[in-house]
Write a protein that holds these residues in place. Sequence first.
Motif, PDB file in Angstrom:
ATOM      1  N   SER A 109      26.570 -22.677  22.446  1.00  0.00           N
ATOM      2  CA  SER A 109      26.846 -22.310  21.059  1.00  0.00           C
ATOM      3  C   SER A 109      27.726 -21.070  21.023  1.00  0.00           C
ATOM      4  CB  SER A 109      25.546 -22.021  20.311  1.00  0.00           C
ATOM      5  OG  SER A 109      24.751 -23.172  20.235  1.00  0.00           O
ATOM      6  N   ILE A 144      25.966 -17.622  16.554  1.00  0.00           N
ATOM      7  CA  ILE A 144      24.712 -18.353  16.345  1.00  0.00           C
ATOM      8  C   ILE A 144      23.693 -17.990  17.425  1.00  0.00           C
ATOM      9  CG2 ILE A 144      25.232 -20.449  17.694  1.00  0.00           C
ATOM     10  CD1 ILE A 144      24.080 -22.062  15.359  1.00  0.00           C
ATOM     11  N   ASN A 180      24.711 -26.307  21.751  1.00  0.00           N
ATOM     12  CA  ASN A 180      25.148 -26.240  20.359  1.00  0.00           C
ATOM     13  C   ASN A 180      24.350 -27.142  19.421  1.00  0.00           C
ATOM     14  OD1 ASN A 180      26.231 -28.467  21.608  1.00  0.00           O
ATOM     15  ND2 ASN A 180      28.322 -28.178  20.852  1.00  0.00           N
ATOM     16  N   VAL A 228      21.587 -25.606  16.670  1.00  0.00           N
ATOM     17  CA  VAL A 228      21.765 -25.824  15.232  1.00  0.00           C
ATOM     18  C   VAL A 228      20.452 -26.216  14.578  1.00  0.00           C
ATOM     19  CG1 VAL A 228      22.776 -27.404  13.542  1.00  0.00           C
ATOM     20  CG2 VAL A 228      24.229 -26.316  15.246  1.00  0.00           C
ATOM     21  N   ARG A 242      23.095 -29.528   6.024  1.00  0.00           N
ATOM     22  CA  ARG A 242      23.496 -28.255   6.621  1.00  0.00           C
ATOM     23  C   ARG A 242      23.581 -28.381   8.136  1.00  0.00           C
ATOM     24  NH1 ARG A 242      26.171 -23.471   6.870  1.00  0.00           N
ATOM     25  NH2 ARG A 242      24.847 -21.693   7.407  1.00  0.00           N
ATOM     26  N   GLN A 252      26.622 -30.514   9.108  1.00  0.00           N
ATOM     27  CA  GLN A 252      27.847 -29.726   8.989  1.00  0.00           C
ATOM     28  C   GLN A 252      28.063 -28.843  10.216  1.00  0.00           C
ATOM     29  OE1 GLN A 252      27.388 -26.391   6.467  1.00  0.00           O
ATOM     30  NE2 GLN A 252      29.571 -26.136   6.019  1.00  0.00           N
ATOM     31  N   LEU A 253      27.014 -28.110  10.630  1.00  0.00           N
ATOM     32  CA  LEU A 253      27.157 -27.183  11.742  1.00  0.00           C
ATOM     33  C   LEU A 253      27.364 -27.912  13.060  1.00  0.00           C
ATOM     34  CD1 LEU A 253      24.429 -24.558  10.776  1.00  0.00           C
ATOM     35  CD2 LEU A 253      26.908 -24.263  10.698  1.00  0.00           C
ATOM     36  N   ASP A 313      30.907 -29.009  13.183  1.00  0.00           N
ATOM     37  CA  ASP A 313      31.817 -27.882  13.390  1.00  0.00           C
ATOM     38  C   ASP A 313      31.763 -27.368  14.827  1.00  0.00           C
ATOM     39  OD1 ASP A 313      32.527 -28.049  10.761  1.00  0.00           O
ATOM     40  OD2 ASP A 313      31.288 -26.377  10.086  1.00  0.00           O
ATOM     41  N   LEU A 314      30.549 -27.284  15.395  1.00  0.00           N
ATOM     42  CA  LEU A 314      30.394 -26.645  16.701  1.00  0.00           C
ATOM     43  C   LEU A 314      30.601 -27.599  17.872  1.00  0.00           C
ATOM     44  CD1 LEU A 314      27.274 -24.364  16.055  1.00  0.00           C
ATOM     45  CD2 LEU A 314      29.703 -23.865  15.698  1.00  0.00           C
TER      46      LEU A 314
END
Length: 802
Positions: free
Chosen positions: A230, A234, A248, A252, A376, A379-380, A383-384
């Motif tokens: 990550s 974070i 990652n 999350v 949520r 989404q993360l 993205d990651l």
Amino acid sequence: MFVSLRWLRDYVDIDLAPAALADSLTMAGLEVDAIRETAPDFSRVVVAKILSLKPHPDSEKLSLCEVTTGADILPIVCGATNIQVGDVVPLALVGAAIPGGYSIKSSRIRGELSEGMLCSEEELGIGPDRSGIMILPSELAPGQDLIDALDLRDVILDIGITPNRSDCLSVIGVAREIAAITGAKLRTPEIIFTENEEDINGITSVEILDPDLCPRYTARIVKNVAIRPSPFWIRRRLESVGLRAINNVVDVTNFVMLECGQPLHAFDYRFLKEGRIVVRKSHPEETFISLDEKERTLRADTLMICDGVEPVAIAGIMGGLHSEVKADTRMVLLESAYFDPASIRKSSRWLSMSTDAAFRFERGIDPEGVVRALNRAAQLIADLSGGTVCRGYVDQYPRKVESPRDIPLRISRVRDILGKNMDPSEIVQILESLEMTVNKGDDLHYRITPPTFRVDISREIDLIEEIARLHGYDRIPATRPAISILSMGQDRRKILEERIRTLLNGYGYSEVITYSFIPATAVDDLGLPAGDERRAAVAIRNPMTEEQSVMRTTMTYSLLDTMRKNANAGCFDLKIFEMGRIYLARQAGMLPLEKNSIGGLLTGARYDDCWHYSGLASDFFDLKGCLEGLFEHLKMTSLKFRPDLQEPFLHPGRSCRITVGKDVIGFLGEVHPDVLARMDLKNRATVFEMDLDILAGHFSGALSYRDISKFPSSSRDVAFLIAQDRTAEEIIQISLDMHEELLEKVCVFDVYGGTGVPEGMTSLGLRFSYRAHDRTLTDQDIGQAHNAIVRRIMEQSGAKIR
């Protein structure tokens, strides 16, 4: 729960100092147990930018760098291969201290000067990455202290969250409280991501077989993920509150759990057989290997998350080893669900698995926040990891979790409870700051709808508590109650008990307190016959020992057991009593009959060791005399001792019933030798037991009296020959029943049966005392009254004057 102040500031502006913030939270009901400041364990580490990079002339593995700190250009020898010109990196200057006790010095490496050291995350102690130099954001200005540049200082609040405030088991939950306290605006993260064209319904499905235990289950699919560490931001947030970063995707799920209070789980989709989810209870003796690599045997009521064939997670507690996210995972099924709190609590305790997820589920989460947390996390992860989110999500919601709506709130009730005349506008403002919907009715009556994440609010008094804590307990004035306090009348039985306790203490008896539990064999030790109601003992389901397996049905066994314990300790002289309850079992489904009782025991010497009374043992009449004195002080003149008693654990010739009026209140007698032998007792003992409830019915506490006569008394002694089956009490009662005004009292002064007394007869000597209240009696007065009494005794009892 640990909460990072730096993390809180992502959602709410905080102007208060940490100590002042902690005080405000504590006064609002979120007690802050500790405040801890944190910072990395290094110094003189700054931001630097690489200006040039070339090979070391005397080493194939080293490079020569020129870096700038904004003010100086420094030569650095470095062995990392992940850097290039233009990178912004951390530079430990000469004199810097870094974790491990290292101090940076100016040195020559293979003949080249090095004025510092470029550092990795692991070398600085701010992360696990040791693969190369830490690459910093390009916008950081060279020369900045790295701690300030990365905002690495933090304050950790240790908040004691009460079990009812599950909404505060998240950073946003605590931030929401801070916003309500300070009036600041809460900022929740905006959730925006792009879905691909592949519909999730063509990839997976969810079936809930036990909707009572799992009312709601949602899922999303994220494809083409790349598992890697990550990013620093974070990892920094997770580690600040004590969680270890993993990768990652897993990070999350942990991040969103801490941020939103909604636990999630990520499955490697390729290991889900049939590609679907089934929520069901475990089968009896079903086994499962959890993420901690332990094989567990499950009970039949444990809620499980399964694929089409076998379990893949223990619902709400921990995932399975075989479906965890691995380094080569490319497709993830993301779970966000609502589980029944009682079910999770029960399974967690039985399995001894107290996880962060179980801790939140068992206290109750927001049933309407499940999808938000799912989105949520999706989404993360996208993205990651560089993955894409499939179109749509599965939302199985077979049983609606109802939240309280339209709770009535009366302003008058708020004022009555708080003792303060609060303005309605302030009350509305407090409730709205807590995201409650306020609808005004008539005459200062409101209807309040709490948000779904406030699972602890269901009644008017809950709303008043919210108003009180946000208004400030310290701002509520101390007032006297508006009611008058009336003294309560004392219970007659309690008064009687205190009188008896005082009197027995005065007679030299010590009060004991024993367990109400006795062994089941006690009734056999006492020799109680079949059919005796005292054999109907109440059994204890989980007795501490076999010696405490049933509730006592008589006080006598407890007293004899106390005598035995004292004898084993070398104490053979006892005068004890106990007030307590006995318990008699009744029909199935009925509570046992409880009776308030008093019991006493006398054994050993009559007096303490003394040359004048050496070897004088106590007996039946000592205890009988004690009870007579007791009842005399209680002014209960209708006390009688009846010899017609058949009590299996008492000596048949040395025992009697105790009656008051027409009621039998107990017994008195010497313990049978067989009972003493069964309980391994050597000394003779006398016991009594009485029903306090019946006794209280005859006790008034009222005192009657007459003036003490100033004239002298005169007595007459008579020796009667009576049949042996006659009692002295019967003879005395005949004289008292005449209600002769001049007769003051009658007492026994001699009992004889031997030489000169016919067989079957007893000589009973009685002393009659006479007194008048208005004159001195003459022989004629006394003789007239006395002769009448003696004649009546002889006529009714067949007695003769000896």
